[in-house]
Design a protein around this motif. Structure first.
Motif, PDB file in Angstrom:
ATOM      1  N   HIS A  45      -4.839  -6.999  -3.292  1.00 59.78           N
ATOM      2  CA  HIS A  45      -5.509  -6.059  -2.476  1.00 59.78           C
ATOM      3  C   HIS A  45      -5.822  -6.194  -1.396  1.00 59.78           C
ATOM      4  O   HIS A  45      -6.646  -7.448  -0.805  1.00 59.78           O
ATOM      5  CB  HIS A  45      -6.851  -5.696  -3.365  1.00 59.78           C
ATOM      6  N   ILE A  46      -5.133  -5.585  -0.188  1.00 59.85           N
ATOM      7  CA  ILE A  46      -5.580  -5.696   1.187  1.00 59.85           C
ATOM      8  C   ILE A  46      -5.711  -4.165   1.602  1.00 59.85           C
ATOM      9  O   ILE A  46      -4.882  -3.358   1.367  1.00 59.85           O
ATOM     10  CB  ILE A  46      -4.237  -6.362   1.881  1.00 59.85           C
ATOM     11  N   ASP A  47      -7.112  -3.900   2.269  1.00 60.99           N
ATOM     12  CA  ASP A  47      -7.214  -2.424   2.596  1.00 60.99           C
ATOM     13  C   ASP A  47      -6.344  -1.912   3.299  1.00 60.99           C
ATOM     14  O   ASP A  47      -5.978  -0.789   3.269  1.00 60.99           O
ATOM     15  CB  ASP A  47      -8.550  -2.633   3.435  1.00 60.99           C
ATOM     16  N   SER A  48      -5.786  -2.482   4.380  1.00 59.59           N
ATOM     17  CA  SER A  48      -4.613  -1.840   5.415  1.00 59.59           C
ATOM     18  C   SER A  48      -4.042  -3.087   6.305  1.00 59.59           C
ATOM     19  O   SER A  48      -4.454  -4.138   6.141  1.00 59.59           O
ATOM     20  CB  SER A  48      -5.362  -0.930   6.320  1.00 59.59           C
ATOM     21  N   LEU A  49      -3.024  -2.577   7.061  1.00 58.62           N
ATOM     22  CA  LEU A  49      -2.599  -3.248   8.034  1.00 58.62           C
ATOM     23  C   LEU A  49      -3.333  -4.143   8.896  1.00 58.62           C
ATOM     24  O   LEU A  49      -3.232  -5.170   9.257  1.00 58.62           O
ATOM     25  CB  LEU A  49      -1.523  -2.909   8.785  1.00 58.62           C
ATOM     26  N   ASP A  50      -4.496  -3.335   9.139  1.00 59.24           N
ATOM     27  CA  ASP A  50      -5.543  -3.862  10.209  1.00 59.24           C
ATOM     28  C   ASP A  50      -6.409  -5.050   9.344  1.00 59.24           C
ATOM     29  O   ASP A  50      -6.920  -5.883  10.289  1.00 59.24           O
ATOM     30  CB  ASP A  50      -6.540  -2.840  10.603  1.00 59.24           C
ATOM     31  N   VAL A  82      10.810   3.352   7.381  1.00 53.64           N
ATOM     32  CA  VAL A  82       9.766   2.526   6.580  1.00 53.64           C
ATOM     33  C   VAL A  82       8.380   2.780   7.425  1.00 53.64           C
ATOM     34  O   VAL A  82       8.238   2.577   8.630  1.00 53.64           O
ATOM     35  CB  VAL A  82       9.926   1.017   6.621  1.00 53.64           C
ATOM     36  N   VAL A  83       7.522   3.051   6.722  1.00 54.91           N
ATOM     37  CA  VAL A  83       6.081   3.595   7.425  1.00 54.91           C
ATOM     38  C   VAL A  83       4.898   2.978   6.826  1.00 54.91           C
ATOM     39  O   VAL A  83       4.899   2.879   5.545  1.00 54.91           O
ATOM     40  CB  VAL A  83       6.045   5.212   7.239  1.00 54.91           C
ATOM     41  N   GLY A  90      -4.034   6.932  11.705  1.00 50.78           N
ATOM     42  CA  GLY A  90      -2.851   6.536  11.160  1.00 50.78           C
ATOM     43  C   GLY A  90      -2.240   7.539   9.924  1.00 50.78           C
ATOM     44  O   GLY A  90      -1.206   7.583   9.509  1.00 50.78           O
ATOM     45  N   GLY A  91      -3.319   8.272   9.385  1.00 53.21           N
ATOM     46  CA  GLY A  91      -3.189   9.207   8.304  1.00 53.21           C
ATOM     47  C   GLY A  91      -3.369   8.346   6.985  1.00 53.21           C
ATOM     48  O   GLY A  91      -2.623   8.909   6.032  1.00 53.21           O
ATOM     49  N   GLN A  92      -3.782   7.390   6.845  1.00 51.95           N
ATOM     50  CA  GLN A  92      -3.823   6.514   5.703  1.00 51.95           C
ATOM     51  C   GLN A  92      -4.945   7.304   4.812  1.00 51.95           C
ATOM     52  O   GLN A  92      -6.268   7.378   5.035  1.00 51.95           O
ATOM     53  CB  GLN A  92      -4.254   5.068   5.849  1.00 51.95           C
ATOM     54  N   SER A  93      -4.630   7.298   3.459  1.00 53.19           N
ATOM     55  CA  SER A  93      -5.386   8.186   2.390  1.00 53.19           C
ATOM     56  C   SER A  93      -5.735   7.239   1.350  1.00 53.19           C
ATOM     57  O   SER A  93      -6.636   7.567   0.651  1.00 53.19           O
ATOM     58  CB  SER A  93      -4.667   9.669   1.921  1.00 53.19           C
ATOM     59  N   VAL A  94      -5.002   6.107   1.127  1.00 50.59           N
ATOM     60  CA  VAL A  94      -5.156   5.310  -0.075  1.00 50.59           C
ATOM     61  C   VAL A  94      -5.504   3.769   0.501  1.00 50.59           C
ATOM     62  O   VAL A  94      -4.560   3.354   1.488  1.00 50.59           O
ATOM     63  CB  VAL A  94      -4.241   5.173  -1.013  1.00 50.59           C
ATOM     64  N   ASN A  95      -6.711   3.293   0.510  1.00 47.33           N
ATOM     65  CA  ASN A  95      -7.049   1.988   1.302  1.00 47.33           C
ATOM     66  C   ASN A  95      -6.399   0.881   0.458  1.00 47.33           C
ATOM     67  O   ASN A  95      -7.435  -0.120   0.054  1.00 47.33           O
ATOM     68  CB  ASN A  95      -8.537   2.041   1.259  1.00 47.33           C
ATOM     69  N   HIS A  96      -5.368   0.638   0.240  1.00 49.30           N
ATOM     70  CA  HIS A  96      -4.489  -0.485  -0.231  1.00 49.30           C
ATOM     71  C   HIS A  96      -3.174  -0.587   0.506  1.00 49.30           C
ATOM     72  O   HIS A  96      -2.531   0.545   0.243  1.00 49.30           O
ATOM     73  CB  HIS A  96      -4.478  -0.162  -1.790  1.00 49.30           C
ATOM     74  N   LEU A  97      -3.090  -1.394   1.178  1.00 49.10           N
ATOM     75  CA  LEU A  97      -1.912  -1.697   2.133  1.00 49.10           C
ATOM     76  C   LEU A  97      -0.577  -1.007   1.340  1.00 49.10           C
ATOM     77  O   LEU A  97      -0.219  -1.665   0.161  1.00 49.10           O
ATOM     78  CB  LEU A  97      -1.575  -3.084   2.459  1.00 49.10           C
TER      79      LEU A  97
END
Ligand code: AMP
Ligand code: ZN
Length: 112
Positions: A45-50, A82-83, A90-97
């Motif tokens: 589990h990684i929240d996001s690219l950030d 690839v997005v 950035g429009g991320q709706s699920v907080n798992h990379l």
């Protein structure tokens, strides 16, 4: 952890799996934006690219190599996109990379 994609990896929530190994899990997006729309996620589990750091570099390159293999398997020989949507803007709706693999149609640029 209350994470939708961690629950998909564990099987608690069903998914349409297309690939799995010890490091990653790939499945069809429930709301496809192209004829081929696959989500590729690390099992870690990684929240996001950030939130990635140097210790994730091997995992990230591994994911990209597998995406290339999936593109071949799904015959995206004319190209694909690839997005990685990241955080609010950035429009991320699920907080798992997750990496979106989109193909089998001509994709427009710029995105909305
Ligand atoms: P994003 O908006 O970049 O965070 O992407 C999240 C993606 O997860 C969206 O394209 C959703 O359609 C997809 N999604 C949400 N729930 C599920 C699910 N249960 N199974 C498959 N894909 C899902
Ligand atoms: Zn997770």
């Amino acid at each position: 952890m209350d994470c939708l994609f961690c629950k998909i990896i564990s099987g608690e929530i069903p998914s349409n799996k297309v690939y799995e190994d010890e490091k990653i899990y790939a499945f069809k997006d429930i709301d496809p934006q192209a004829p081929v729309h696959i989500l590729i996620i690390p099992k870690k589990h990684i929240d996001s690219l950030d939130e990635i750091d140097e210790s994730d570099s091997e995992l990230l390159s591994y994911i990209l190599l597998k995406i290339k293999d999936l593109a071949k398997e799904f015959e995206l020989d004319k190209g694909y996109r690839v997005v990685i949507n990241t955080k609010e803007d950035g429009g991320q709706s699920v907080n798992h990379l997750h990496f979106h693999l989109l193909g089998k149609r001509s994709l427009q640029w710029p995105p909305g």
